[in-house]
Scaffold this motif. Structure first.
Motif, short mmCIF file in Angstrom:
data_model
loop_
_atom_site.label_atom_id
_atom_site.label_comp_id
_atom_site.label_asym_id
_atom_site.label_seq_id
_atom_site.Cartn_x
_atom_site.Cartn_y
_atom_site.Cartn_z
N LEU A 168 0.84 -1.21 0.00
CA LEU A 168 0.00 0.00 0.00
C LEU A 168 0.87 1.25 0.00
CD1 LEU A 168 -2.83 -1.08 2.47
CD2 LEU A 168 -2.96 -0.88 -0.03
N GLY A 169 1.95 1.23 0.77
CA GLY A 169 2.87 2.36 0.79
C GLY A 169 3.46 2.62 -0.59
N CYS A 170 3.92 1.56 -1.25
CA CYS A 170 4.50 1.69 -2.58
C CYS A 170 3.49 2.23 -3.58
CB CYS A 170 5.02 0.35 -3.08
SG CYS A 170 6.49 -0.20 -2.24
N MET A 171 2.28 1.69 -3.53
CA MET A 171 1.26 2.11 -4.48
C MET A 171 0.87 3.57 -4.25
SD MET A 171 0.92 -0.31 -6.60
CE MET A 171 -0.47 0.30 -7.55
N GLN A 181 -3.86 11.96 -6.29
CA GLN A 181 -4.01 12.49 -4.94
C GLN A 181 -2.87 12.03 -4.05
OE1 GLN A 181 -6.90 14.70 -4.98
NE2 GLN A 181 -7.61 13.62 -3.14
N PRO A 182 -2.12 12.91 -3.44
CA PRO A 182 -1.13 12.41 -2.48
C PRO A 182 -1.87 11.84 -1.27
CG PRO A 182 -0.76 14.74 -3.06
CD PRO A 182 -2.12 14.37 -3.57
N GLY A 183 -1.27 10.82 -0.65
CA GLY A 183 -1.92 10.18 0.48
C GLY A 183 -3.00 9.20 0.08
N THR A 184 -3.04 8.90 -1.20
CA THR A 184 -4.03 7.95 -1.69
C THR A 184 -3.33 6.92 -2.59
OG1 THR A 184 -5.73 9.66 -1.68
CG2 THR A 184 -6.16 7.73 -3.03
N ALA A 185 -3.75 5.68 -2.48
CA ALA A 185 -3.20 4.65 -3.36
C ALA A 185 -4.27 4.21 -4.35
CB ALA A 185 -2.72 3.46 -2.54
N HIS A 186 -3.94 4.30 -5.62
CA HIS A 186 -4.85 3.85 -6.66
C HIS A 186 -4.58 2.38 -6.90
CE1 HIS A 186 -7.48 3.91 -10.00
NE2 HIS A 186 -6.54 3.77 -10.92
N ARG A 216 -8.06 2.05 11.57
CA ARG A 216 -8.00 3.39 10.99
C ARG A 216 -6.60 3.77 10.48
NH1 ARG A 216 -12.70 3.20 10.80
NH2 ARG A 216 -14.21 3.49 12.48
N THR A 217 -5.83 2.78 10.03
CA THR A 217 -4.54 3.08 9.39
C THR A 217 -4.80 3.50 7.95
OG1 THR A 217 -3.50 1.42 10.78
CG2 THR A 217 -2.22 2.20 8.90
N ILE A 218 -5.81 2.87 7.35
CA ILE A 218 -6.23 3.25 6.00
C ILE A 218 -7.75 3.39 5.97
CG2 ILE A 218 -4.29 2.05 4.89
CD1 ILE A 218 -6.26 -0.23 4.21
N GLY A 219 -8.26 3.94 4.88
CA GLY A 219 -9.71 4.05 4.72
C GLY A 219 -10.06 3.95 3.24
N GLN A 220 -11.31 3.66 2.97
CA GLN A 220 -11.75 3.52 1.58
C GLN A 220 -12.02 4.92 1.02
OE1 GLN A 220 -11.98 0.22 0.53
NE2 GLN A 220 -12.05 0.99 -1.57
N ALA A 221 -11.55 5.19 -0.20
CA ALA A 221 -11.81 6.49 -0.81
C ALA A 221 -12.45 6.30 -2.17
CB ALA A 221 -10.51 7.28 -0.92
N GLY A 222 -13.29 5.27 -2.26
CA GLY A 222 -13.94 4.98 -3.54
C GLY A 222 -13.44 3.68 -4.12
N ARG A 223 -14.06 3.25 -5.17
CA ARG A 223 -13.72 2.02 -5.86
C ARG A 223 -12.23 2.01 -6.26
NH1 ARG A 223 -14.71 -3.02 -6.15
NH2 ARG A 223 -14.46 -4.01 -8.18
N GLY A 224 -11.46 1.06 -5.70
CA GLY A 224 -10.05 0.95 -6.07
C GLY A 224 -9.19 2.10 -5.60
N LEU A 225 -9.67 2.81 -4.60
CA LEU A 225 -8.91 3.93 -4.05
C LEU A 225 -8.80 3.77 -2.54
CD1 LEU A 225 -10.06 7.22 -5.81
CD2 LEU A 225 -7.84 6.09 -5.93
N ARG A 233 2.20 4.99 10.82
CA ARG A 233 1.91 3.64 11.29
C ARG A 233 2.09 2.63 10.16
NH1 ARG A 233 0.59 0.20 14.63
NH2 ARG A 233 -1.03 -1.38 14.34
N LEU A 234 1.61 2.99 8.96
CA LEU A 234 1.74 2.10 7.82
C LEU A 234 3.21 1.81 7.53
CD1 LEU A 234 -0.27 0.77 5.74
CD2 LEU A 234 0.49 2.52 4.14
#
Lengths: 241, 241
Positions: A168-171, A181-186, A216-225, A233-234
């Motif tokens: 997730l970090g790499c993506m 978007q920075p802070g977001t993995a596609h 709460r280390t990550i969250g969903q930001a839409g389909r595939g995001l 923490r990540l």
DNA sequence: CGTCATGTTGATTCAATTCAAGTCCTGTGG
DNA sequence: CCACAGGACTTGAATTGAATCAACATGACG
């Protein structure tokens, strides 16, 4: 599936390349106009639908490709159907170069994708006569080797949680570099693709992602995001080498 | 530990290179006499004892090396001491080239070893002016990528038995290419090294090797020497991609 | 609006790890 | 030359992290 391709008129090509969105991040970047013309003359633009194969392990290595749009997955199969995903490619990435007569891996589109396709023979000829291009390819091969070594360390020595966190970090980094978007993995790939990349099962990937969401280390930001909520923490969970 | 080194007299070097046992399988092979002289002029020969470090992950990348004798292990460490062994190098193998300012991996001698050591700056200069050398390095990087991909597939998707069988098969091939007994694998590394290469524990490696011996697929042929008794069976167990 | 892929979650199993003794080398010093 | 110290290697028993097996939920798409 066969890709729709469009032959480029020799006279048109410099204009097309000029307008190419991927030019600045592709190998073509290093070519002066005459060489660019030589590269582009025999080129074709391939248009690939989701799931379509750009090249297949074992097929004669007739072309080299440069991705200009979309996301592509590289993989290698074992005889009994097991699969290892080797990496993900995006705009500006180059693939298909090999010393052998056949491709050593498969590539398929994860999103609708476009790629500039060059006949191998003419590319090799141009390569031998263009040290600057050779240099560029050596530099890219070197980068690939670095990321392959990180991947080896991940597969050989990391736990499931570390693998997913690293991924997730790499993506997220990749998404940022590509202008998202920075802070977001596609994540254009399925859980099965991620599992085969990380040497896990879909179930395990799903469980770890759920756990990261729960804490709460990550969250969903839409389909595939995926939104990185706690990057620190990540990073700690990832044990990045 | 600091390696004993011997500075080469500029006038002596072509003679030394001429006599070099590794010349025919090293990158130097592609250099005409004037370039060879340029390469050799600032070179030093390093002599390394068992366990000695040729280069260390994180150190400034000051040199590139060419192995002329012995066996060398490449590895990468994680923060908490876990280690991934990335590969094994022998006579003619080249290491230390990187785009970054520091080495991305460590290299240590498994047997008494010798390596020709070139300052990075002068090597890079020679490289930029010698397309044939660039070509050679691209070809080697390409080979390394192929073997890294096989290694990824092994770590991500193979069982312990498949991993060990694959490893023994590869080492036997390597031993044959290097001019050893065909049908024999020379293993200069410890079980711990093999384990860290295969993403297993020493115990598991030991158990699998014992099982292969019990079923007469392999046999012991002396200290660090494994005889392949049933190559076909080993191949089948390996599920080589 | 139903279908089929994709994704999630739970229960159970299993391959490999961990923990725990030993045994076997190999090099060393008496 | 032999005893013995210390690492390398092997083997066994117990544990465990991830896989497998099994529902079920979700959501994209015709």
């Amino acid at each position: 599936m066969r890709a729709a391709t469009l032959e480029l008129e020799e006279t048109v090509c410099p204009t097309l390349c000029e307008a190419c969105d991927a030019r600045g991040v592709s190998i073509c970047r290093v070519l002066p106009h005459p060489q660019l013309r030589r590269l582009a003359a025999p080129a074709a633009i391939g248009d690939y639908a989701i799931g379509e194969t750009l090249l297949f392990e074992g097929d004669p290595a007739a072309h080299v490709l440069n991705i200009t749009e979309g996301a592509v997955m590289l993989s290698k199969g074992l005889a009994d159907g097991r699969r290892q995903v080797l990496g993900f490619l995006f705009k500006g990435d180059f693939l298909g170069l090999t010393l052998t007569e056949t491709y050593g891996l498969s590539a398929q589109a994860l999103t609708p994708a476009k790629a500039c396709r060059f006949p191998r023979a003419s590319f090799q000829r141009l390569l031998r006569e263009t040290p600057r291009l050779e240099e560029e390819l050596l530099s890219r091969a070197s980068d690939e080797l670095v990321s392959a070594r990180l991947h080896l360390t991940l597969l050989g020595r990391k736990s499931a949680t570390e693998r997913v966190a690293t991924f997730l970090g790499c993506m997220a980094d990749r998404t940022a570099t590509l202008g998202g978007q920075p802070g977001t993995a596609h994540l254009p790939m399925t859980r099965a693709d991620i599992a085969d990349y990380l040497g896990l099962t879909t179930e395990t990937v799903s469980r770890v992602i759920s756990a990261l969401k729960r804490q709460r280390t990550i969250g969903q930001a839409g389909r595939g995001l995926v939104r990185i909520l706690d990057a620190q923490r990540l990073e700690a969970l990832a044990e990045r080498a």
